[in-house]
Design a protein around this motif. Structure first.
Motif, PDB file in Angstrom:
ATOM      1  N   GLU A 107     -32.808  57.483  32.375  1.00 23.51           N
ATOM      2  CA  GLU A 107     -33.429  58.047  31.186  1.00 23.51           C
ATOM      3  C   GLU A 107     -34.915  58.368  31.384  1.00 23.51           C
ATOM      4  O   GLU A 107     -35.498  59.128  30.598  1.00 23.51           O
ATOM      5  CB  GLU A 107     -33.259  57.096  29.984  1.00 23.51           C
ATOM      6  N   ASN A 108     -35.521  57.796  32.431  1.00 21.77           N
ATOM      7  CA  ASN A 108     -36.938  58.075  32.704  1.00 21.77           C
ATOM      8  C   ASN A 108     -37.132  59.044  33.879  1.00 21.77           C
ATOM      9  O   ASN A 108     -38.242  59.200  34.402  1.00 21.77           O
ATOM     10  CB  ASN A 108     -37.680  56.767  33.005  1.00 21.77           C
ATOM     11  N   ARG A 109     -36.054  59.705  34.282  1.00 22.82           N
ATOM     12  CA  ARG A 109     -36.109  60.609  35.429  1.00 22.82           C
ATOM     13  C   ARG A 109     -37.166  61.689  35.265  1.00 22.82           C
ATOM     14  O   ARG A 109     -37.859  62.056  36.224  1.00 22.82           O
ATOM     15  CB  ARG A 109     -34.740  61.260  35.621  1.00 22.82           C
ATOM     16  N   ALA A 110     -37.345  62.218  34.069  1.00 20.65           N
ATOM     17  CA  ALA A 110     -38.297  63.308  33.839  1.00 20.65           C
ATOM     18  C   ALA A 110     -39.710  62.909  34.246  1.00 20.65           C
ATOM     19  O   ALA A 110     -40.477  63.739  34.754  1.00 20.65           O
ATOM     20  CB  ALA A 110     -38.262  63.731  32.369  1.00 20.65           C
ATOM     21  N   ASN A 111     -40.057  61.645  34.037  1.00 22.80           N
ATOM     22  CA  ASN A 111     -41.404  61.188  34.400  1.00 22.80           C
ATOM     23  C   ASN A 111     -41.597  61.237  35.917  1.00 22.80           C
ATOM     24  O   ASN A 111     -42.648  61.661  36.414  1.00 22.80           O
ATOM     25  CB  ASN A 111     -41.639  59.761  33.898  1.00 22.80           C
ATOM     26  N   VAL A 112     -40.569  60.797  36.669  1.00 18.86           N
ATOM     27  CA  VAL A 112     -40.654  60.800  38.125  1.00 18.86           C
ATOM     28  C   VAL A 112     -40.737  62.225  38.652  1.00 18.86           C
ATOM     29  O   VAL A 112     -41.533  62.542  39.544  1.00 18.86           O
ATOM     30  CB  VAL A 112     -39.446  60.071  38.747  1.00 18.86           C
ATOM     31  N   VAL A 113     -39.912  63.104  38.078  1.00 19.34           N
ATOM     32  CA  VAL A 113     -39.914  64.512  38.494  1.00 19.34           C
ATOM     33  C   VAL A 113     -41.302  65.130  38.270  1.00 19.34           C
ATOM     34  O   VAL A 113     -41.823  65.871  39.123  1.00 19.34           O
ATOM     35  CB  VAL A 113     -38.836  65.307  37.729  1.00 19.34           C
ATOM     36  N   ALA A 114     -41.932  64.810  37.139  1.00 20.26           N
ATOM     37  CA  ALA A 114     -43.253  65.353  36.839  1.00 20.26           C
ATOM     38  C   ALA A 114     -44.293  64.895  37.865  1.00 20.26           C
ATOM     39  O   ALA A 114     -45.136  65.686  38.316  1.00 20.26           O
ATOM     40  CB  ALA A 114     -43.678  64.930  35.435  1.00 20.26           C
ATOM     41  N   VAL A 115     -44.214  63.631  38.260  1.00 22.63           N
ATOM     42  CA  VAL A 115     -45.176  63.104  39.241  1.00 22.63           C
ATOM     43  C   VAL A 115     -44.947  63.747  40.609  1.00 22.63           C
ATOM     44  O   VAL A 115     -45.899  64.112  41.308  1.00 22.63           O
ATOM     45  CB  VAL A 115     -45.062  61.568  39.334  1.00 22.63           C
ATOM     46  N   ILE A 116     -43.669  63.899  40.992  1.00 18.42           N
ATOM     47  CA  ILE A 116     -43.366  64.532  42.288  1.00 18.42           C
ATOM     48  C   ILE A 116     -43.910  65.951  42.316  1.00 18.42           C
ATOM     49  O   ILE A 116     -44.545  66.377  43.292  1.00 18.42           O
ATOM     50  CB  ILE A 116     -41.848  64.541  42.553  1.00 18.42           C
ATOM     51  N   LYS A 117     -43.692  66.705  41.246  1.00 19.08           N
ATOM     52  CA  LYS A 117     -44.176  68.085  41.198  1.00 19.08           C
ATOM     53  C   LYS A 117     -45.701  68.140  41.276  1.00 19.08           C
ATOM     54  O   LYS A 117     -46.267  69.090  41.830  1.00 19.08           O
ATOM     55  CB  LYS A 117     -43.681  68.763  39.921  1.00 19.08           C
ATOM     56  N   GLN A 118     -46.345  67.115  40.736  1.00 17.74           N
ATOM     57  CA  GLN A 118     -47.799  67.065  40.774  1.00 17.74           C
ATOM     58  C   GLN A 118     -48.314  66.907  42.202  1.00 17.74           C
ATOM     59  O   GLN A 118     -49.345  67.463  42.570  1.00 17.74           O
ATOM     60  CB  GLN A 118     -48.293  65.896  39.915  1.00 17.74           C
ATOM     61  N   TYR A 119     -47.556  66.150  43.021  1.00 20.95           N
ATOM     62  CA  TYR A 119     -48.032  65.819  44.366  1.00 20.95           C
ATOM     63  C   TYR A 119     -47.438  66.688  45.474  1.00 20.95           C
ATOM     64  O   TYR A 119     -47.923  66.670  46.596  1.00 20.95           O
ATOM     65  CB  TYR A 119     -47.739  64.344  44.688  1.00 20.95           C
ATOM     66  N   GLN A 120     -46.378  67.459  45.196  1.00 19.07           N
ATOM     67  CA  GLN A 120     -45.704  68.129  46.307  1.00 19.07           C
ATOM     68  C   GLN A 120     -46.496  69.297  46.881  1.00 19.07           C
ATOM     69  O   GLN A 120     -46.268  69.693  48.027  1.00 19.07           O
ATOM     70  CB  GLN A 120     -44.306  68.589  45.906  1.00 19.07           C
TER      71      GLN A 120
END
Length: 541
Positions: free
Chosen positions: A209-222
């Motif tokens: 349910e918190n996947r969106a937060n992880v995806v947002a952080v990955i996109k920030q750093y990729q």
């Protein structure tokens, strides 16, 4: 002709004098041994480190580039030849005779024919006496060695292999690396960097349910870490359209986090970066000399510069000074950019035939006994700053003063950068070049500091500053032609760069010998140069 007989003591004296004509102020074998001892204490139990020398690189046909040793390999060994391997063990090992050892240095074999063409090699006995190793072997022995790497918990190497080694005749670095890969079952796909491991852990441990937060952080750093963009598991996790696909990616990541490999590509580089960040007194002595040589080069060019000179000629004067002081190399390709060329941050063509009345940005550094300076001055080719040139120059000078002042023990690595940018924005706003203090612009497109040492961009931790660290402080303003400001500013590029030693008592400018203030530069440029009377024949007539 009758041969003259010399007394034995005179022959010995001649021999000693002959050998003394090569540099003697390199780092000592004790320095390199101490580095290895410190590294060994940091290694986990039952581990081994394997460090390879640099390889020869081809320039054209049968001509190679001048060989330069890998800085980490040199830091640990002092060996300055190709085709070498250092093997270090965390604990003592026992050989067939019951003798203990904890390191082996493999060096290229003595070869009379090769040495006739390319110079004397140190060889096994030379490595023992000159470098202080107890056990040295010819490099071909590494291929034949019975070291069982698989018995160790980890085998540390200095990053992933680049696989750009040439396969030459005889035993070379290509053969040594291939032998290592076979002995350890090395496969590049088996390895996970610390960055990927961090995000793998986040994906594995974060509820669905918190996947969106992880995806947002990955996109920030990729964008910063392109390996995240290329990783099929991470991208699969980001792009998964349903819960089953998300679960599948998480399962694959969990399996990937435990690769079947004993080779670690991260520990060694990170540990050596931490060690190399803090300079010993012996290192500071050599680094300071490299910096002072570079500062003298800037001074001599200030005195010699004339509008009719080319960028290449100015580069040559700098590098002549380096050689005059016995510096082996330039620390990096020399940058001499007049006018708009100075707006190209890593401009190395240096082919403008006349610098005219432009500002000339000169970013150069001598390498002395392995240690590299990095000093930049920007000066008016005709000896006098125009009103606009001086206005931009003084902003950069004030910014650098603020950046140096911020370079203190305990400050964050980004402190000089923040201080410089604040001054740059204030100055540009006052001149009307930007419309507000917080306007986004590209007039200072780079950070203002990096570590300095064996590499011009030396490795380090990028944590809070520690004493005996050397960094650069190099703010700049670059206004290329076509910029969104008054045309009178176009083509002005200014960078001032100095090499700063961080101490418990505050920052020390090691390159202060070269004038920085605009009026001091003009005074220096008015002085007579020893090169004023150096006129070569005209070859075009």
């Amino acid at each position: 002709m009758k041969l003259i007989k010399f007394p034995l003591f005179l022959l010995l004296l001649i021999s000693v004098v002959g050998f003394s004509q090569t540099p003697t102020d390199f780092l000592t074998k004790e320095f390199h041994k101490e580095r290895r001892d410190i590294l060994r204490l940091k290694m986990p139990k039952n581990t081994v480190a394997v460090v390879f020398s640099n390889s020869l690189k081809n320039r054209a046909n049968d001509v190679d580039y001048v060989f330069h040793q890998d800085p980490n390999f040199y830091y640990l060994t002092g060996y300055r030849e190709p085709n070498g391997v250092l093997v270090m063990f965390s604990e003592n090992q026992v050989d067939a005779n019951g003798d203990t050892y904890n390191e082996i240095l493999y060096v290229q074999k003595r070869d009379a024919r090769a040495e006739q063409w390319n110079g004397k090699r140190l060889g096994v006995e030379g490595a023992k006496s000159k470098l202080g190793f107890k056990i040295t072997m010819n490099s071909d022995e590494f291929e034949k060695s019975s070291i069982d790497f698989k018995k160790f918990n980890k085998v540390f190497i200095d990053g992933k292999f680049k696989d750009d080694y040439r396969n030459l005749r005889g035993i070379d670095i290509f053969d040594l690396v291939e032998s290592f890969k076979q002995k350890t079952n090395y496969k590049p796909d088996n390895y996970i960097s610390q960055v990927k491991m961090y995000f793998y852990s986040q994906i594995k441990d974060t509820p669905l349910e918190n996947r969106a937060n992880v995806v947002a952080v990955i996109k920030q750093y990729q964008n910063q870490y392109t390996e995240l963009q290329k990783d099929k598991f991470i991208q699969g996790y980001i792009k998964a359209k349903d819960e089953n696909l998300v679960k599948e990616m998480r399962q694959k990541i969990t399996l990937a986090m435990n690769p079947k490999t004993i080779v670690d590509v991260d520990f060694l580089g990170a540990t050596l970066a931490d060690m190399r960040e803090i300079k010993t007194p012996a290192e500071l002595k050599l680094l300071t000399k490299a910096i002072r040589i570079s500062a003298v080069g800037q001074i001599e060019v200030m005195k010699a510069m004339k509008p009719h000179m080319s960028e290449t000629e100015l580069q040559g004067i700098h590098e002549f000074v380096y050689k005059k002081y016995g510096a082996e190399y330039e620390g990096y390709p020399s940058i001499v950019g007049a006018g708009n060329n100075g707006c190209i941050l890593h401009y190395i063509e240096n082919n403008k035939t006349k610098v005219g009345n432009d500002l000339v940005l000169m970013d150069l550094g001598a390498e002395y006994r392995g240690y590299t300076a990095d000093v930049t001055r920007t000066i008016p080719a005709n000896g006098k700053f125009t009103k606009e040139q001086k206005a931009i120059y003084n902003i950069v000078y004030n910014a650098q003063e603020a950046g140096i002042k911020a370079s203190v023990v305990g400050a964050s690595f980004g402190a000089p950068n923040a201080a410089c940018k604040q001054e740059i924005n204030k100055g540009l706003f006052a001149l009307g070049i930007i419309k507000s203090l917080d306007e986004k612009h590209n007039y200072l497109p780079h950070g203002v500091s990096h570590y300095l040492g064996l590499d011009v961009h030396d490795p380090g931790t990028y944590r809070a500053f520690r004493a005996n660290t050397v960094i650069t402080v190099e703010p700049g303003i670059y206004i290329p032609e076509g910029s969104p400001c008054d045309k009178k500013w176009w083509g002005i590029a200014v960078r001032i760069e100095d090499d700063i030693l961080i101490t418990e008592n505050g920052p020390v400018n090691l390159s202060a010998e070269a004038p920085r203030k605009s009026d001091e530069i003009e005074k220096m440029m008015a002085k007579k140069s020893v090169l004023d009377e150096f006129v070569l024949p005209n070859l075009d007539k």
